[in-house]
Scaffold this motif. Structure first.
Motif, PDB file in Angstrom:
ATOM      1  N   SER A   1       0.838  -1.197   0.000  1.00  0.00           N
ATOM      2  CA  SER A   1       0.000   0.000   0.000  1.00  0.00           C
ATOM      3  C   SER A   1       0.871   1.245   0.000  1.00  0.00           C
ATOM      4  CB  SER A   1      -0.923   0.009   1.221  1.00  0.00           C
ATOM      5  OG  SER A   1      -1.892  -1.003   1.114  1.00  0.00           O
ATOM      6  N   GLY A   2       0.486   2.231  -0.803  1.00  0.00           N
ATOM      7  CA  GLY A   2       1.242   3.480  -0.858  1.00  0.00           C
ATOM      8  C   GLY A   2       2.588   3.300  -1.525  1.00  0.00           C
ATOM      9  N   LYS A   3       3.605   3.980  -0.968  1.00  0.00           N
ATOM     10  CA  LYS A   3       4.972   3.868  -1.479  1.00  0.00           C
ATOM     11  C   LYS A   3       5.790   2.963  -0.569  1.00  0.00           C
ATOM     12  CE  LYS A   3       5.870   8.251  -1.393  1.00  0.00           C
ATOM     13  NZ  LYS A   3       6.624   9.531  -1.544  1.00  0.00           N
ATOM     14  N   LEU A   4       6.854   2.420  -1.112  1.00  0.00           N
ATOM     15  CA  LEU A   4       7.775   1.580  -0.346  1.00  0.00           C
ATOM     16  C   LEU A   4       9.189   2.046  -0.643  1.00  0.00           C
ATOM     17  CD1 LEU A   4       8.236  -0.929   1.459  1.00  0.00           C
ATOM     18  CD2 LEU A   4       8.309  -2.292  -0.636  1.00  0.00           C
ATOM     19  N   ALA A   5       9.913   2.404   0.418  1.00  0.00           N
ATOM     20  CA  ALA A   5      11.279   2.906   0.246  1.00  0.00           C
ATOM     21  C   ALA A   5      11.295   4.074  -0.748  1.00  0.00           C
ATOM     22  CB  ALA A   5      12.227   1.795  -0.205  1.00  0.00           C
ATOM     23  N   ASP A   6      10.295   4.967  -0.625  1.00  0.00           N
ATOM     24  CA  ASP A   6      10.179   6.168  -1.456  1.00  0.00           C
ATOM     25  C   ASP A   6      10.043   5.877  -2.939  1.00  0.00           C
ATOM     26  OD1 ASP A   6      10.227   8.039   0.633  1.00  0.00           O
ATOM     27  OD2 ASP A   6      12.401   7.855   0.779  1.00  0.00           O
ATOM     28  N   SER A   7       9.501   4.719  -3.261  1.00  0.00           N
ATOM     29  CA  SER A   7       9.325   4.382  -4.672  1.00  0.00           C
ATOM     30  C   SER A   7       8.019   3.627  -4.868  1.00  0.00           C
ATOM     31  CB  SER A   7      10.500   3.520  -5.160  1.00  0.00           C
ATOM     32  OG  SER A   7      10.294   3.136  -6.509  1.00  0.00           O
ATOM     33  N   ASN A   8       7.478   3.734  -6.097  1.00  0.00           N
ATOM     34  CA  ASN A   8       6.279   2.989  -6.461  1.00  0.00           C
ATOM     35  C   ASN A   8       6.598   1.663  -7.123  1.00  0.00           C
ATOM     36  OD1 ASN A   8       4.191   4.634  -5.566  1.00  0.00           O
ATOM     37  ND2 ASN A   8       4.195   5.900  -7.412  1.00  0.00           N
ATOM     38  N   HIS A   9       7.855   1.470  -7.536  1.00  0.00           N
ATOM     39  CA  HIS A   9       8.206   0.305  -8.351  1.00  0.00           C
ATOM     40  C   HIS A   9       9.307  -0.523  -7.692  1.00  0.00           C
ATOM     41  CE1 HIS A   9       5.894   1.535 -11.925  1.00  0.00           C
ATOM     42  NE2 HIS A   9       6.204   2.764 -11.555  1.00  0.00           N
ATOM     43  N   HIS A  10       9.029  -1.815  -7.530  1.00  0.00           N
ATOM     44  CA  HIS A  10      10.014  -2.787  -7.059  1.00  0.00           C
ATOM     45  C   HIS A  10       9.753  -4.087  -7.802  1.00  0.00           C
ATOM     46  CE1 HIS A  10      11.524  -0.223  -3.848  1.00  0.00           C
ATOM     47  NE2 HIS A  10      10.278   0.072  -3.554  1.00  0.00           N
ATOM     48  N   SER A  11      10.805  -4.806  -8.093  1.00  0.00           N
ATOM     49  CA  SER A  11      10.707  -5.944  -9.009  1.00  0.00           C
ATOM     50  C   SER A  11       9.752  -7.036  -8.530  1.00  0.00           C
ATOM     51  CB  SER A  11      12.104  -6.551  -9.238  1.00  0.00           C
ATOM     52  OG  SER A  11      12.663  -6.981  -8.007  1.00  0.00           O
ATOM     53  N   TYR A  12       9.609  -7.215  -7.220  1.00  0.00           N
ATOM     54  CA  TYR A  12       8.787  -8.307  -6.692  1.00  0.00           C
ATOM     55  C   TYR A  12       7.294  -7.966  -6.722  1.00  0.00           C
ATOM     56  CZ  TYR A  12       7.924 -12.344  -3.592  1.00  0.00           C
ATOM     57  OH  TYR A  12       7.526 -13.552  -3.061  1.00  0.00           O
TER      58      TYR A  12
ATOM     59  N   ASP B   1     -21.678   9.891  -5.021  1.00  0.00           N
ATOM     60  CA  ASP B   1     -21.755  11.259  -4.486  1.00  0.00           C
ATOM     61  C   ASP B   1     -20.959  11.370  -3.186  1.00  0.00           C
ATOM     62  OD1 ASP B   1     -22.468  13.931  -4.515  1.00  0.00           O
ATOM     63  OD2 ASP B   1     -24.313  13.605  -3.386  1.00  0.00           O
ATOM     64  N   LEU B   2     -19.759  10.806  -3.193  1.00  0.00           N
ATOM     65  CA  LEU B   2     -18.878  10.831  -2.024  1.00  0.00           C
ATOM     66  C   LEU B   2     -17.604  11.596  -2.359  1.00  0.00           C
ATOM     67  CD1 LEU B   2     -19.066   7.089  -0.862  1.00  0.00           C
ATOM     68  CD2 LEU B   2     -20.108   9.057   0.275  1.00  0.00           C
ATOM     69  N   PRO B   3     -17.013  12.280  -1.379  1.00  0.00           N
ATOM     70  CA  PRO B   3     -15.708  12.895  -1.623  1.00  0.00           C
ATOM     71  C   PRO B   3     -14.654  11.808  -1.828  1.00  0.00           C
ATOM     72  CG  PRO B   3     -16.271  13.015   0.708  1.00  0.00           C
ATOM     73  CD  PRO B   3     -17.491  12.505  -0.003  1.00  0.00           C
ATOM     74  N   ILE B   4     -13.663  12.101  -2.636  1.00  0.00           N
ATOM     75  CA  ILE B   4     -12.620  11.112  -2.898  1.00  0.00           C
ATOM     76  C   ILE B   4     -11.566  11.198  -1.798  1.00  0.00           C
ATOM     77  CG2 ILE B   4     -10.873  10.330  -4.541  1.00  0.00           C
ATOM     78  CD1 ILE B   4     -12.528  11.612  -6.757  1.00  0.00           C
ATOM     79  N   PRO B   5     -11.358  10.118  -1.032  1.00  0.00           N
ATOM     80  CA  PRO B   5     -10.382  10.166   0.064  1.00  0.00           C
ATOM     81  C   PRO B   5      -8.960  10.303  -0.460  1.00  0.00           C
ATOM     82  CG  PRO B   5     -11.844   8.248   0.244  1.00  0.00           C
ATOM     83  CD  PRO B   5     -12.021   8.817  -1.129  1.00  0.00           C
ATOM     84  N   ALA B   6      -8.105  10.880   0.370  1.00  0.00           N
ATOM     85  CA  ALA B   6      -6.686  10.978   0.025  1.00  0.00           C
ATOM     86  C   ALA B   6      -6.111   9.577  -0.143  1.00  0.00           C
ATOM     87  CB  ALA B   6      -5.938  11.730   1.115  1.00  0.00           C
ATOM     88  N   ALA B   7      -5.259   9.407  -1.159  1.00  0.00           N
ATOM     89  CA  ALA B   7      -4.558   8.143  -1.436  1.00  0.00           C
ATOM     90  C   ALA B   7      -5.497   7.022  -1.867  1.00  0.00           C
ATOM     91  CB  ALA B   7      -3.735   7.704  -0.228  1.00  0.00           C
ATOM     92  N   ALA B   8      -6.716   7.346  -2.291  1.00  0.00           N
ATOM     93  CA  ALA B   8      -7.615   6.311  -2.801  1.00  0.00           C
ATOM     94  C   ALA B   8      -6.988   5.651  -4.025  1.00  0.00           C
ATOM     95  CB  ALA B   8      -8.971   6.914  -3.164  1.00  0.00           C
ATOM     96  N   GLY B   9      -7.045   4.338  -4.078  1.00  0.00           N
ATOM     97  CA  GLY B   9      -6.459   3.597  -5.194  1.00  0.00           C
ATOM     98  C   GLY B   9      -5.032   3.179  -4.977  1.00  0.00           C
ATOM     99  N   GLU B  10      -4.419   3.603  -3.859  1.00  0.00           N
ATOM    100  CA  GLU B  10      -3.020   3.275  -3.589  1.00  0.00           C
ATOM    101  C   GLU B  10      -2.867   2.060  -2.672  1.00  0.00           C
ATOM    102  OE1 GLU B  10      -0.065   4.672  -4.709  1.00  0.00           O
ATOM    103  OE2 GLU B  10      -1.395   5.613  -6.164  1.00  0.00           O
ATOM    104  N   CYS B  11      -3.974   1.487  -2.234  1.00  0.00           N
ATOM    105  CA  CYS B  11      -3.898   0.311  -1.357  1.00  0.00           C
ATOM    106  C   CYS B  11      -3.523  -0.927  -2.176  1.00  0.00           C
ATOM    107  CB  CYS B  11      -5.221   0.094  -0.639  1.00  0.00           C
ATOM    108  SG  CYS B  11      -5.644   1.423   0.520  1.00  0.00           S
TER     109      CYS B  11
END
Length: 554
Positions: free
Chosen positions: A87-98, A270-280
C-alpha cells in the motif's frame, strides 16, 4: 511473467476456494497463507531496497509499518501462482521488481504529475519568497504601526470632543437661571461655534490619517496583488491537477470495464474522494490481474512492521481491506467474479436465544450470547432490543454490549426506570466487571489504562487512540491467572466507549496483548473471549443494591 510468481509443483493440485473471499471480513484460505508466507520470507531476507519497518535497531521514530497483499491467481496456461503488492509507497518508490506497479504512477519522472508538481513547487517558492520580502515586510510593519497610532489619535480626539460636549452642557445647565434670554442665546451661539470648530479639526485629523493610511497601503498593494495572483494560480492549477489525477486512476473489473475514481466516488456514490484512494494493495493486485489475464482466486493482506501509534496493527497479522478508500473501488472491481457473501449482512443471532436471569415489574436482566446484536444494526434488525420489544413494547436497553461480547445486559421496562438506571451509569455508581482471556502472558498483575478513543474514519467501526480528538477512556484491570501462554483478566471499565476494552487490551500503549478471538484488533477464533460477568446497581423502586454475576463460558 515477471510479477507472477508460480507455486511449487506440489501445490498446483491443492484444493482451491470455490469463491473469491469477501475482502472486508475473511479468514485467509490455505492457499492465501502459503502465498503470504512466501512474501514474508522475501521481506525478511531481501536486499533489493531498504525501508525502516521498525523491526531492527533502526530509529523507531522514523519507522513506518506497511500493509502488504497477495493475490492468488491462475495464468492463461492454468498455472497457479500469486502476485504481491504494497500500500502506498515503499522505500520512497512505487516500483520494485517483486511487486505489481501502481494503477497510476504519480512518481513517473516524465509524467504530467511530476511536471505539474514542479510548477506548483516553483509557485510555492515564489509565494514564500514574496511573503518574506524585506521591503514588503517593512512596508507592512509601517502600515500596521501607523494604523495603531492613527487609531489612538482618532480615539483621543473623539474623547476630547465628547468631554467638551459634557462641559458645555454643564455650563448651559448652570447659566440657564442666571442669564436673560439674550445673554443665553449668545452663550448658545458661542458653544455652537466651539462645537463646529472641534468637529472640523477632528474630521480634518481623521481625513489626514486616512490619506496617509491609503498612501502606505498603496505602497504594499503591488506585493499583495502579486501574492493574490500567485495564490489564485496555485489553487487553480492544484484543482486541475487533482481532477486529472482522479481521471487517470482507472480500475478494471472482472467484466473488463474501466472506471475512474471520479466515476466511482463522485458520480455514482456522491462521495468525496479520500486521500490516497487507489493506492492500497487490493486495488493494485486486482487491476494488474485483470490487465494481464490472470484469474483471481483468493486474496489476503497483512501488516509488516511496527504498529502505528493510533491504530492497532500487529506485525505479520492479517487484516481486511480498508472501507473508506477501498470499499467503493472494490465494489466496482469485484464485479464479474464470484465472491463470498458479505457475512455482515447475515443474522449472527440466527438460532440463538438469550437467557433471562432476573425479571420484575420494572427491569429485566439477561445473559446475551456472543455474536448477538444488542440493538438493531444497519443491515440486521434481530437483536436483544427487538426481541425484548416484541414482548414488552416499552422496554429499552439501559446499556449495550458489542455484538461479539457476551454477558449481562440491563433492560428497563418503563421510561421512569430507564431514566433512573441510566442516571446511575452516568454518575458511575454502577459497578461492571468483564472477564477476558488474552492472547499472551501479561507481566503486570494490575493497573489502569488511560487511552482516549475515537472512531477510525477510514475503517468504521474500528476505534483508534487519539490524544487530540479522542474521548477519555479509562479501564482498570487485574490478572486472575496465567495458563498455557494466556492470561485471564478482569476489566473494570470506568468509562464506556465503543470497543474500549478490546482496544485497551490490544494497543501497544495499553496491555499490548489482544483478547482471544478479537477479529478487529487481534486474530479471529471461534468467539471473542470477552464476557460482561458482573453488574451491581441500585433498584429504581426499592433502592436495594442489586448484584448479578454470570461466569463466562470460555
Amino acid at each position: 511473467m515477471k510479477k507472477f510468481i508460480p507455486f511449487d509443483q506440489e501445490i498446483q493440485t491443492l484444493q482451491l476456494p470455490e469463491k473469491f473471499n469477501f475482502p472486508f471480513y475473511y479468514q485467509p484460505s490455505v492457499i492465501s497463507l502459503l502465498a503470504a508466507q512466501k512474501l514474508k520470507e522475501y521481506l525478511s531476507i531481501q536486499k533489493d531496497w531498504k525501508h525502516n519497518f521498525g523491526l531492527d535497531q533502526d530509529d523507531e521514530r522514523l519507522a513506518i509499518g506497511k500493509m502488504f497483499g497477495v493475490l492468488v491467481v491462475k495464468n492463461s496456461e492454468g498455472v497457479l501462482g500469486f502476485i504481491a503488492a504494497f500500500s502506498g509507497k515503499l522505500a520512497d518508490s512505487n516500483h520494485h521488481s517483486y511487486f505489481v506497479p501502481p494503477v497510476f504512477d504519480m512518481l513517473a519522472s516524465d509524467g504530467f504529475f511530476k511536471k505539474e508538481e514542479a510548477v506548483l513547487n516553483d509557485l510555492n517558492s515564489s509565494i514564500e519568497s514574496l511573503e518574506n520580502d524585506v521591503d514588503f515586510l517593512n512596508k507592512k510593519e509601517k502600515l500596521e504601526e501607523f494604523q495603531k497610532i492613527a487609531s489612538q489619535k482618532i480615539a483621543a480626539g473623539r474623547a476630547k470632543v465628547k468631554a467638551a460636549q459634557k462641559i458645555r452642557k454643564a455650563i448651559r445647565t448652570q447659566k440657564v437661571q442666571e442669564l436673560n434670554d439674550v445673554q443665553y442665546e449668545i452663550l448658545m451661539e458661542s458653544q455652537r461655534e466651539e462645537s463646529l470648530k472641534m468637529q472640523y479639526f477632528q474630521r480634518k485629523l481623521e481625513l489626514e490619517l486616512a490619506t496617509e493610511i491609503e498612501r502606505l497601503k498603496s505602497a504594499i498593494y503591488p506585493f499583495e496583488q502579486k501574492l493574490s495572483s500567485l495564490k489564485s494560480e496555485r489553487k487553480e492549477r492544484s484543482q486541475k491537477l487533482q481532477d486529472r489525477l482522479f481521471d487517470e486512476y482507472q480500475f478494471l473489473n472482472g467484466k473488463g470495464e474501466l472506471k475512474s475514481l471520479k466515476q466511482i466516488f463522485l458520480k455514482e456514490l456522491d462521495l468525496p474522494i479520500p486521500a490516497a484512494a487507489g493506492e492500497c494493495a487490493a486495488p493494485k493486485l486486482l487491476h494488474y490481474a485483470y490487465a494481464h489475464q490472470l484469474t483471481p482466486i483468493a486474496m489476503a493482506e497483512f501488516w509488516w512492521g511496527r504498529s502505528p501509534k493510533s491504530e492497532i496493527r500487529k506485525h505479520g497479522e492479517f487484516y481486511p481491506a480498508c472501507r473508506s478508500k477501498c470499499e467503493p473501488i472494490l465494489g466496482h472491481m469485484l464485479q464479474g467474479i464470484d465472491v463470498d457473501d458479505n457475512p455482515m449482512l447475515s443474522n449472527p443471532a440466527e438460532g440463538k436465544e438469550f437467557r433471562v436471569i432476573y425479571e420484575d415489574e420494572v427491569l429485566i436482566l439477561i445473559d446475551k450470547p456472543a455474536e448477538f446484536l444488542s440493538v438493531p444494526g444497519k443491515n440486521v434488525v434481530d437483536s436483544v432490543q427487538k426481541r425484548i420489544s416484541d414482548i414488552h413494547p416499552d422496554a429499552v436497553l439501559v446499556h449495550r454490549l458489542d455484538q461479539s461480547t457476551s454477558g449481562i445486559i440491563l433492560v428497563a421496562k418503563t421510561k421512569k426506570a430507564h431514566r433512573q438506571l441510566q442516571a446511575q451509569f452516568i454518575k458511575r455508581t454502577v459497578v461492571k466487571k468483564y472477564i477476558a482471556l488474552l492472547e499472551g502472558e501479561l507481566k503486570q498483575d494490575s493497573g489502569v489504562i488511560n487511552l482516549p478513543l475515537r472512531v477510525d474514519l477510514d475503517n468504521r467501526p474500528r476505534q483508534v487512540v487519539c490524544f487530540e480528538y479522542g474521548k477519555p477512556a479509562e479501564t482498570k484491570y487485574e490478572v486472575i491467572d496465567r495458563k498455557n501462554g494466556k492470561t485471564r483478566v478482569v476489566f473494570y471499565p470506568i468509562t464506556g466507549r465503543t470497543h474500549q476494552l478490546r482496544v485497551h487490551a490490544a494497543h501497544d500503549s495499553g496491555l499490548g496483548i489482544p483478547i482471544v478471538g478479537d477479529d478487529l484488533y487481534g486474530r479471529k477464533a471461534d468467539r471473542l473471549c470477552l464476557h460482561a460477568a458482573y453488574l451491581a446497581f441500585t433498584h429504581p423502586n426499592s433502592e436495594a443494591r442489586m448484584v448479578f454475576e454470570v461466569p463466562p463460558a470460555f
